[in-house]
Design a protein around this motif. Sequence first.
Motif, PDB file in Angstrom:
ATOM      1  N   LEU A   1      55.722  26.620 -22.312  1.00  0.00           N
ATOM      2  CA  LEU A   1      56.072  25.265 -22.763  1.00  0.00           C
ATOM      3  C   LEU A   1      57.184  25.262 -23.803  1.00  0.00           C
ATOM      4  O   LEU A   1      57.943  24.292 -23.912  1.00  0.00           O
TER       5      LEU A   1
ATOM      6  N   LEU B   1      63.963  24.775 -17.560  1.00  0.00           N
ATOM      7  CA  LEU B   1      63.764  25.701 -18.663  1.00  0.00           C
ATOM      8  C   LEU B   1      65.107  26.151 -19.214  1.00  0.00           C
ATOM      9  O   LEU B   1      66.121  26.139 -18.503  1.00  0.00           O
TER      10      LEU B   1
ATOM     11  N   ILE C   1      62.725  17.294 -18.892  1.00  0.00           N
ATOM     12  CA  ILE C   1      61.648  16.869 -17.992  1.00  0.00           C
ATOM     13  C   ILE C   1      62.125  15.628 -17.246  1.00  0.00           C
ATOM     14  O   ILE C   1      62.615  14.677 -17.864  1.00  0.00           O
TER      15      ILE C   1
ATOM     16  N   VAL D   1      60.725  20.191 -14.364  1.00  0.00           N
ATOM     17  CA  VAL D   1      61.112  20.684 -15.691  1.00  0.00           C
ATOM     18  C   VAL D   1      62.233  21.695 -15.534  1.00  0.00           C
ATOM     19  O   VAL D   1      62.263  22.479 -14.588  1.00  0.00           O
TER      20      VAL D   1
ATOM     21  N   ILE E   1      60.838  24.749 -22.370  1.00  0.00           N
ATOM     22  CA  ILE E   1      61.241  23.544 -21.635  1.00  0.00           C
ATOM     23  C   ILE E   1      62.436  22.876 -22.317  1.00  0.00           C
ATOM     24  O   ILE E   1      62.431  22.637 -23.517  1.00  0.00           O
TER      25      ILE E   1
END
Length: 246
Positions: A206, A224, A212, A222, A209
């Motif tokens: 998480l 990255l 989104i 998402v 990220i």
Amino acid sequence: MRTLIVDDERLARNELRRLLENFPKIDIVGEAANADEALPLIEDLQPDLLFLDIQMPGKNGFELLQAIEGKAPDVVFTTAYDEYAIKAFEFNALDYLLKPIELNRLTEAIHRVEEELQSHPTEAPRPSSEPGTKILGENDQVFVKDGEKCWFVKLGKVRLFESMGNYVRLYFDDQKPLVLKSLNALEDRLDAATFFRANRKHIINLNWIEKIEPWFSGGLLVTLRGGDKIEISRRQAIRFKDLLSL
């Protein structure tokens, strides 16, 4: 860093001591040839760091760590055998050096120790009483071996885990090694506060990220850092929103 060398081979201790002269922050406070010699030295000298051989007469390196009472030092294992690497990771070792030790690998190990001390200045890792049950967070390090290549990588650097049949591919830096493990088994070991099961094939970090977006059928897409785009399934998107909502 107050440092203790534990190795049953005198020549190996001498060579490591010579290599450590390249690092002014390393203060070698003692040496031991076995666990029985090392335990009272650890209690008396309170070292910050152990360079610890695994195969020794009497107690091996793992048994030595289990016998330490109170706060345990950081540990870098030194051994001629790579077969113990997975067990070393279960004992929260900061690195795993294969003999003969090369200066460049030793330098990497010292950097990891310095990073650990900076991030947790008042803490020291303890060997797990039940290896295999510890939940792994972003500050834990894991040993990864793919063919002839080996890494000791902090989990916080792994941005993505991808299922590849009976294997899982790890994505960190510019590396993409495969490990023989199912994604489900890996998910059980990872801290759910940091690592999220996006879909049947992917677990994402998480903290990596970058963006989104809404996606088809109520899912999410998402992006990255680094450019990887992963779809979060509709079912997991509900959990994802709950997890990240106030």
